[in-house]
Design an enzyme around this catalytic site. Sequence first.
Site, PDB file in Angstrom:
ATOM      1  N   ARG A 118      92.586 -12.485  97.952  1.00  0.00           N
ATOM      2  CA  ARG A 118      91.664 -11.412  98.321  1.00  0.00           C
ATOM      3  C   ARG A 118      90.533 -11.466  97.144  1.00  0.00           C
ATOM      4  O   ARG A 118      91.033 -11.239  96.148  1.00  0.00           O
ATOM      5  CB  ARG A 118      91.852  -9.972  98.642  1.00  0.00           C
ATOM      6  CG  ARG A 118      90.779  -8.866  98.555  1.00  0.00           C
ATOM      7  CD  ARG A 118      89.828  -9.352  99.935  1.00  0.00           C
ATOM      8  NE  ARG A 118      88.670  -8.474 100.141  1.00  0.00           N
ATOM      9  CZ  ARG A 118      87.711  -8.436  99.451  1.00  0.00           C
ATOM     10  NH1 ARG A 118      87.376  -9.490  98.619  1.00  0.00           N
ATOM     11  NH2 ARG A 118      86.684  -7.520  99.542  1.00  0.00           N
ATOM     12  N   HIS A 121      86.527  -8.633  93.290  1.00  0.00           N
ATOM     13  CA  HIS A 121      85.402  -8.032  93.927  1.00  0.00           C
ATOM     14  C   HIS A 121      85.343  -6.534  93.373  1.00  0.00           C
ATOM     15  O   HIS A 121      86.637  -6.270  92.963  1.00  0.00           O
ATOM     16  CB  HIS A 121      85.668  -8.246  95.454  1.00  0.00           C
ATOM     17  CG  HIS A 121      86.579  -7.231  96.029  1.00  0.00           C
ATOM     18  ND1 HIS A 121      87.940  -7.617  95.979  1.00  0.00           N
ATOM     19  CD2 HIS A 121      86.626  -5.934  96.466  1.00  0.00           C
ATOM     20  CE1 HIS A 121      88.820  -6.609  96.373  1.00  0.00           C
ATOM     21  NE2 HIS A 121      88.069  -5.659  97.074  1.00  0.00           N
ATOM     22  N   HIS A 123      83.664  -2.458  94.843  1.00  0.00           N
ATOM     23  CA  HIS A 123      83.141  -1.728  96.030  1.00  0.00           C
ATOM     24  C   HIS A 123      82.713  -0.307  95.542  1.00  0.00           C
ATOM     25  O   HIS A 123      83.201   0.167  94.553  1.00  0.00           O
ATOM     26  CB  HIS A 123      83.666  -1.702  97.350  1.00  0.00           C
ATOM     27  CG  HIS A 123      85.193  -1.876  97.185  1.00  0.00           C
ATOM     28  ND1 HIS A 123      86.066  -0.730  96.924  1.00  0.00           N
ATOM     29  CD2 HIS A 123      85.824  -2.692  97.529  1.00  0.00           C
ATOM     30  CE1 HIS A 123      86.979  -1.050  97.016  1.00  0.00           C
ATOM     31  NE2 HIS A 123      87.378  -2.297  97.176  1.00  0.00           N
ATOM     32  N   GLU A 127      89.652   2.622  96.765  1.00  0.00           N
ATOM     33  CA  GLU A 127      90.651   1.780  97.473  1.00  0.00           C
ATOM     34  C   GLU A 127      92.039   2.534  97.067  1.00  0.00           C
ATOM     35  O   GLU A 127      92.689   2.442  96.222  1.00  0.00           O
ATOM     36  CB  GLU A 127      90.446   0.434  97.262  1.00  0.00           C
ATOM     37  CG  GLU A 127      91.582  -0.221  98.139  1.00  0.00           C
ATOM     38  CD  GLU A 127      91.269  -1.834  97.792  1.00  0.00           C
ATOM     39  OE1 GLU A 127      90.201  -2.337  97.761  1.00  0.00           O
ATOM     40  OE2 GLU A 127      92.281  -2.655  97.360  1.00  0.00           O
ATOM     41  N   HIS A 166      88.687  -5.776  91.002  1.00  0.00           N
ATOM     42  CA  HIS A 166      90.151  -5.911  91.335  1.00  0.00           C
ATOM     43  C   HIS A 166      90.495  -7.218  92.332  1.00  0.00           C
ATOM     44  O   HIS A 166      89.396  -7.858  92.932  1.00  0.00           O
ATOM     45  CB  HIS A 166      90.844  -4.905  92.011  1.00  0.00           C
ATOM     46  CG  HIS A 166      90.290  -4.306  93.231  1.00  0.00           C
ATOM     47  ND1 HIS A 166      88.859  -3.564  93.297  1.00  0.00           N
ATOM     48  CD2 HIS A 166      90.387  -4.601  94.672  1.00  0.00           C
ATOM     49  CE1 HIS A 166      88.742  -3.261  94.382  1.00  0.00           C
ATOM     50  NE2 HIS A 166      89.367  -3.751  95.208  1.00  0.00           N
ATOM     51  N   GLU A 189      84.907  -3.718 104.777  1.00  0.00           N
ATOM     52  CA  GLU A 189      85.339  -4.954 104.079  1.00  0.00           C
ATOM     53  C   GLU A 189      84.631  -6.067 104.030  1.00  0.00           C
ATOM     54  O   GLU A 189      84.620  -6.879 103.092  1.00  0.00           O
ATOM     55  CB  GLU A 189      86.807  -5.117 104.869  1.00  0.00           C
ATOM     56  CG  GLU A 189      87.509  -5.842 104.225  1.00  0.00           C
ATOM     57  CD  GLU A 189      87.915  -5.748 102.582  1.00  0.00           C
ATOM     58  OE1 GLU A 189      87.879  -4.755 102.105  1.00  0.00           O
ATOM     59  OE2 GLU A 189      88.340  -7.020 102.009  1.00  0.00           O
TER      60      GLU A 189
HETATM   61 MN    MN Z   1      88.917  -3.661  97.473  1.00  0.00          MN
END
Ligand code: MN
Length: 408
Positions: A118, A121, A123, A127, A166, A189
Amino acid sequence: MDEPTRRTVLAAAAAGGLLTAATAAVAQTGETLPQPQRPGHGGTDPGPRNLARDRQNPDLLVPPATDHGTLPNLRFSFSDSHVRQESGGWTRQVTVRELGISKGIAGVNMRLNAGGVRELHWHKAAEWAYMLYGTARITAIDSQGQNFVDDVGVGDLWYFPSGVPHSIQGLNPDGCEFLLVFDDGEFDEDNTFLLSDWFKHTPNDVLSKNFGVPGASFSKVPDPSELYIFAAPVPGTLASDKIAGATPVSETFSHRMLAQQPIKTKSGTVRITDTSVFPASKTISAALVEVQPGGMREMHWHPNTDEWQYYIEGQARMGVFAASGQARTFDFMAGDVGYVPFAMGHYVENTGTTPLRFLEVFKSSYYADVSLNQWLALTPPELVQAHLKLDAQTLAALHKDKFPVVPG
Ligand code: MN
Ligand code: MN
């Protein structure tokens, strides 16, 4: 009222000039059809129907007689969500767009193949994660420039505060699958700050100036559509990924929830994780509940906030009491999301023949619940008696201690 026999099903279908695929198939095998009826109420459903869904929702098709009034939908299955497939795995989400009541919390279910990443990134939402399968390596840094790298396995959590950058990567032998919970129902997402996206939308001379290297150095940065969840080599040992000279974050971003000593009752266990045991997790607290067949998460409510649920294993039904005579019952199985609006009374019953495991998740720094049984036990018995007209034996059976899971 008896279940309709094969003959009455066929006769009714023929009389209606209608023999749906579902009724025809069932008539041939001699199975009984679930019908929206109970003694003296309802009737058969001779028209078109989604039999698989009816069978999954026995308490919607035939609600307990105590259900009443209009409640919003409190269930959504990840199986009804769009799956975004990429080279390194897949992802799907249940947000306020899927489950309208869930304004404060969104959930994501993600699979990373071995080596699948993943993309780095960040946000706006915080999370919280629960590992469902396999192993993963997670990385992050905080605003003080302290770093974090750890490996997580089944039953482990992580928490990345809002804005903290992360990554997640699947490890050998078969990558990982996990549940993400965000403290914002509007979270998307597909709309996070991606590393490659920023590079692609920054002039080359600015990149050159920022990093103090020639602009040509950035000519191979891939398009964001090539990353997000992408295939990569499986990393080496955790020790080999530690950054020399880095200061570790002061509060660890991971936690071994399954390793916690649970509260145990005759019919189940409860593990509670909030800031008292996982200090980094400032906005999310949770309980992992296991209920043996026939057992029940007792009648209770939460005095602080809404409850967002994820069903890991087994099957259940949840009854929710919404005041003003309103109550509704919902059925759940592995992969489903459930919801209890703030302060509404509820119970969760194991309706299967195998253990039930689910997560209660709260947008709160602390876990709290109020037990109906304990409330009555700790109230003067004459006062309770004046309300409920219970006999002495029933009053004596009340528990001054809390038993979160009760036997069948
Ligand atoms: Mn995330
Ligand atoms: Mn609850």
